[in-house]
Design an enzyme around this catalytic site. Structure first.
Site, PDB file in Angstrom:
ATOM      1  N   CYS A  87       1.297  -5.539   6.708  1.00 13.53           N
ATOM      2  CA  CYS A  87       1.883  -4.423   5.961  1.00 13.53           C
ATOM      3  C   CYS A  87       3.304  -4.751   5.515  1.00 13.53           C
ATOM      4  O   CYS A  87       3.997  -3.890   4.973  1.00 13.53           O
ATOM      5  CB  CYS A  87       1.874  -3.153   6.819  1.00 13.53           C
ATOM      6  SG  CYS A  87       2.855  -3.282   8.322  1.00 13.53           S
TER       7      CYS A  87
ATOM      8  N   GLU B  33      -0.193  -3.908   0.983  1.00 14.87           N
ATOM      9  CA  GLU B  33      -0.867  -4.493   2.144  1.00 14.87           C
ATOM     10  C   GLU B  33      -1.460  -5.829   1.706  1.00 14.87           C
ATOM     11  O   GLU B  33      -2.025  -5.945   0.617  1.00 14.87           O
ATOM     12  CB  GLU B  33      -1.981  -3.562   2.620  1.00 14.87           C
ATOM     13  CG  GLU B  33      -2.468  -3.819   4.010  1.00 14.87           C
ATOM     14  CD  GLU B  33      -1.767  -2.979   5.059  1.00 14.87           C
ATOM     15  OE1 GLU B  33      -2.089  -3.135   6.240  1.00 14.87           O
ATOM     16  OE2 GLU B  33      -0.887  -2.168   4.701  1.00 14.87           O
TER      17      GLU B  33
END
Length: 357
Positions: free
Chosen positions: A315, A349
């Protein structure tokens, strides 16, 4: 993790263009891009309450300027959240006890269910009957929190079903678990990993930061055995329950930090929490890591680089790049995927598959 320090990247194409340059020393092949729907994609939403003239409004505050924004509708939130927001607000406005010293609300939804958490600056025991009435009249799973206290009405657990390669995977979790907040993208991430595994020679899987088993349950059929670690006792309990929901018997869960696991595998320390698990019985062909924003520390990198194949879900592209500098000494990036988890924001992501050189 936001890319805003590098520029105003909002669209997936803009993010892709930046990531291609940012990671060019590690990967020059085509990236796989996974888009999200533009609206109603987010399953978690947190709002403040603003009190004015004895009434109540949903609000957000700019973290830098502290400027207040009255919120009437969230087009990025799941449809169930959007439909419930006005019903909740109308009810709260009519109950002075519920309204008093109420400062926040958290919405969490799955494909099947919705729960809300109300946050108070007062003793919630004093309004227990009011909260129970709210839960019953609006037919909602309700949690109320104040300092040191938590009340649950109906249930705090939610059920989820993910569709992965013509399979249905069943989960249960609660608001305290780390949850991928975009269900469509979550399904695409897990499917991307499964498609890679379809082409691989596989033995056993080691997974770090497994949470309640989001990836674990879907990947287990690809391996003989799975060892999955997580530090949260609550997450481990949900993961064990989710194994039963899916009739999965080849996963072994251990409540260990990644650093503790490293010590155990290197036989530098024994852990009572591993008393029923024989580490020597595993033959790990793949390792999956989905770390927090801080990425992997050196002890974890030293551990996972011993294995043939690494799947890294990130992330935070910044810490991912730092970790790849170390991992690229022993591994080569074979696949790189971008998942537009938060549409029209600078957040991104990444998924990376590496194999040993």
């Amino acid at each position: 993790m936001s890319l805003e320090n590098f520029g105003n990247f909002l669209t997936l194409d803009e993010k892709h263009s930046f990531i291609k340059k940012y990671f060019k020393e590690f990967y020059t092949k085509d990236f796989k891009l996974f888009a999200s729907k533009d609206k109603h994609y987010r399953t978690r939403a947190e709002l403040s309450f603003y009190h004015e003239n004895d009434t109540l409004f949903y609000a957000m505050f700019d973290p830098k300027s502290k400027k207040k924004y009255i919120i009437e509708y969230l087009d990025f939130a799941d449809e169930k959240i959007c439909a419930f927001m006005p019903k909740l607000l109308e009810y709260l406005r009519q109950d002075n006890k519920l309204k008093e010293k109420l400062f926040g609300v958290e919405f969490l939804t799955t494909k099947q269910e919705l729960s809300i958490t109300l946050l108070y600056h007062k003793n919630i025991e004093d309004i227990k009957s009011n909260l129970e009435n709210l839960s019953n009249i609006l037919h909602i799973n309700l949690i109320a929190r104040s300092k040191g206290k938590k009340l649950i009405f109906k249930t705090e657990n939610l059920r989820q079903t993910l569709n992965i390669q013509d399979r249905k995977i069943f989960y249960e979790f609660n608001n305290d678990c780390f949850i991928q907040p975009n269900t469509t993208i979550n399904e695409k991430m897990i499917t991307w990993v499964c498609e890679i595994l379809n082409t691989q020679k596989r033995m056993d899987l080691l997974e770090l930061y497994c949470g309640y088993g989001n990836f674990t349950l879907a990947l287990a059929p690809f391996f003989f055995k799975v060892l999955a670690t997580e530090i949260s006792k609550s997450n481990i309990n949900f993961a064990l329950k989710n194994c039963k929901l899916n009739n999965t018997t080849n996963i072994h869960f251990a409540r260990l930090s990644s650093e503790e696991l490293s010590l155990a595998i290197k036989k530098e320390r024994e852990f009572f929490r591993l008393k029923d698990i024989r580490l020597d019985d595993f033959n790990f062909s793949h390792v999956l890591v989905d770390p927090p924003r801080a990425g992997l520390d050196k002890s974890v990198i030293d551990l996972i680089k011993k294995y043939e194949n690494i799947i890294y879900i990130s992330c935070n592209p910044i810490t991912l790049k730092e970790n790849l500098k170390e991992l690229s000494l022993t591994h080569r990036v074979e696949e790189f995927a971008l998942f537009d988890q938060f549409v029209n924001t600078p957040h991104l992501e990444c998924g990376v598959f590496l194999s040993k050189v």
